[in-house]
Scaffold this motif. Structure first.
Motif, PDB file in Angstrom:
ATOM      1  N   GLN A  27       0.845  -1.190   0.000  1.00  0.00           N
ATOM      2  CA  GLN A  27       0.000   0.000   0.000  1.00  0.00           C
ATOM      3  C   GLN A  27       0.879   1.237   0.000  1.00  0.00           C
ATOM      4  OE1 GLN A  27      -3.012   0.084   3.015  1.00  0.00           O
ATOM      5  NE2 GLN A  27      -3.536  -2.068   2.723  1.00  0.00           N
ATOM      6  N   MET A  28       0.513   2.204  -0.855  1.00  0.00           N
ATOM      7  CA  MET A  28       1.295   3.436  -0.925  1.00  0.00           C
ATOM      8  C   MET A  28       0.415   4.599  -1.376  1.00  0.00           C
ATOM      9  SD  MET A  28       3.550   2.790  -4.299  1.00  0.00           S
ATOM     10  CE  MET A  28       2.823   1.958  -5.692  1.00  0.00           C
ATOM     11  N   LEU A  29       0.870   5.811  -1.069  1.00  0.00           N
ATOM     12  CA  LEU A  29       0.249   7.044  -1.541  1.00  0.00           C
ATOM     13  C   LEU A  29       1.283   7.761  -2.392  1.00  0.00           C
ATOM     14  CD1 LEU A  29      -1.465   8.337   1.732  1.00  0.00           C
ATOM     15  CD2 LEU A  29      -2.548   7.200  -0.196  1.00  0.00           C
ATOM     16  N   LYS A  30       0.846   8.248  -3.581  1.00  0.00           N
ATOM     17  CA  LYS A  30       1.758   8.950  -4.475  1.00  0.00           C
ATOM     18  C   LYS A  30       1.288  10.385  -4.665  1.00  0.00           C
ATOM     19  CE  LYS A  30       3.842   6.701  -7.774  1.00  0.00           C
ATOM     20  NZ  LYS A  30       4.149   6.016  -9.025  1.00  0.00           N
ATOM     21  N   ASP A  31       2.227  11.273  -4.871  1.00  0.00           N
ATOM     22  CA  ASP A  31       1.909  12.658  -5.201  1.00  0.00           C
ATOM     23  C   ASP A  31       1.312  12.687  -6.605  1.00  0.00           C
ATOM     24  OD1 ASP A  31       2.895  15.333  -6.614  1.00  0.00           O
ATOM     25  OD2 ASP A  31       2.617  15.710  -4.452  1.00  0.00           O
ATOM     26  N   VAL A  37       6.520   8.775  -4.302  1.00  0.00           N
ATOM     27  CA  VAL A  37       5.843   8.047  -3.232  1.00  0.00           C
ATOM     28  C   VAL A  37       5.920   8.887  -1.966  1.00  0.00           C
ATOM     29  CG1 VAL A  37       5.834   5.954  -1.822  1.00  0.00           C
ATOM     30  CG2 VAL A  37       6.367   5.811  -4.258  1.00  0.00           C
ATOM     31  N   VAL A  38       4.743   9.218  -1.412  1.00  0.00           N
ATOM     32  CA  VAL A  38       4.656  10.054  -0.224  1.00  0.00           C
ATOM     33  C   VAL A  38       4.601   9.202   1.041  1.00  0.00           C
ATOM     34  CG1 VAL A  38       3.260  11.817   0.943  1.00  0.00           C
ATOM     35  CG2 VAL A  38       3.434  11.811  -1.558  1.00  0.00           C
ATOM     36  N   GLU A  39       3.866   8.122   0.969  1.00  0.00           N
ATOM     37  CA  GLU A  39       3.707   7.244   2.125  1.00  0.00           C
ATOM     38  C   GLU A  39       3.649   5.804   1.639  1.00  0.00           C
ATOM     39  OE1 GLU A  39       0.086   6.410   5.152  1.00  0.00           O
ATOM     40  OE2 GLU A  39       0.574   8.528   4.860  1.00  0.00           O
ATOM     41  N   GLN A  40       4.265   4.907   2.426  1.00  0.00           N
ATOM     42  CA  GLN A  40       4.318   3.497   2.031  1.00  0.00           C
ATOM     43  C   GLN A  40       4.284   2.627   3.270  1.00  0.00           C
ATOM     44  OE1 GLN A  40       7.242   2.563  -1.004  1.00  0.00           O
ATOM     45  NE2 GLN A  40       7.825   0.728   0.123  1.00  0.00           N
ATOM     46  N   GLU A  41       3.491   1.546   3.218  1.00  0.00           N
ATOM     47  CA  GLU A  41       3.421   0.601   4.337  1.00  0.00           C
ATOM     48  C   GLU A  41       4.220  -0.650   4.000  1.00  0.00           C
ATOM     49  OE1 GLU A  41      -0.466  -0.172   5.806  1.00  0.00           O
ATOM     50  OE2 GLU A  41      -1.049   1.944   5.751  1.00  0.00           O
ATOM     51  N   ASP A  42       4.461  -1.477   5.004  1.00  0.00           N
ATOM     52  CA  ASP A  42       5.183  -2.737   4.789  1.00  0.00           C
ATOM     53  C   ASP A  42       4.365  -3.659   3.895  1.00  0.00           C
ATOM     54  OD1 ASP A  42       7.334  -1.988   6.372  1.00  0.00           O
ATOM     55  OD2 ASP A  42       6.428  -2.804   8.208  1.00  0.00           O
TER      56      ASP A  42
END
Length: 85
Positions: A27-31, A37-42
């Motif tokens: 799971q990730m959030l991109k600009d 990639v702004v935020e990324q989980e394991d």
């Protein structure tokens, strides 16, 4: 994963070298503008109904049952030596 012998149904030469192929989800959030990639989980492993197996000799991939059934069709017998009297 079952504790049974495998035998590659493709090359029919390999009984010992295999890879277990597992799928993961990340799971990730991109600009929206830069694509950074702004935020990324394991990563988390996705549960499979039946594992995928890959032969490390010929790179054939298939479900685990294909490898098990091939080993059952062509079983390997241990050579037992008995001392001569």
């Amino acid at each position: 994963m079952e504790e049974k012998p495998y035998f590659c149904p493709n090359c029919r030469a390999n009984r010992i070298k295999f890879n277990l192929i597992a799928s993961t989800s990340l799971q990730m959030l991109k600009d929206a503008y830069s694509g950074q990639v702004v935020e990324q989980e394991d990563p988390t492993v996705i549960a499979e109904v039946e594992p995928m197996i890959q032969c490390r000799v010929c790179n054939f991939s298939g479900n685990e049952m294909r490898f098990i059934k091939q080993a059952e069709r062509e079983p390997r017998f241990e050579n037992v030596t008995t001392p001569m009297s």
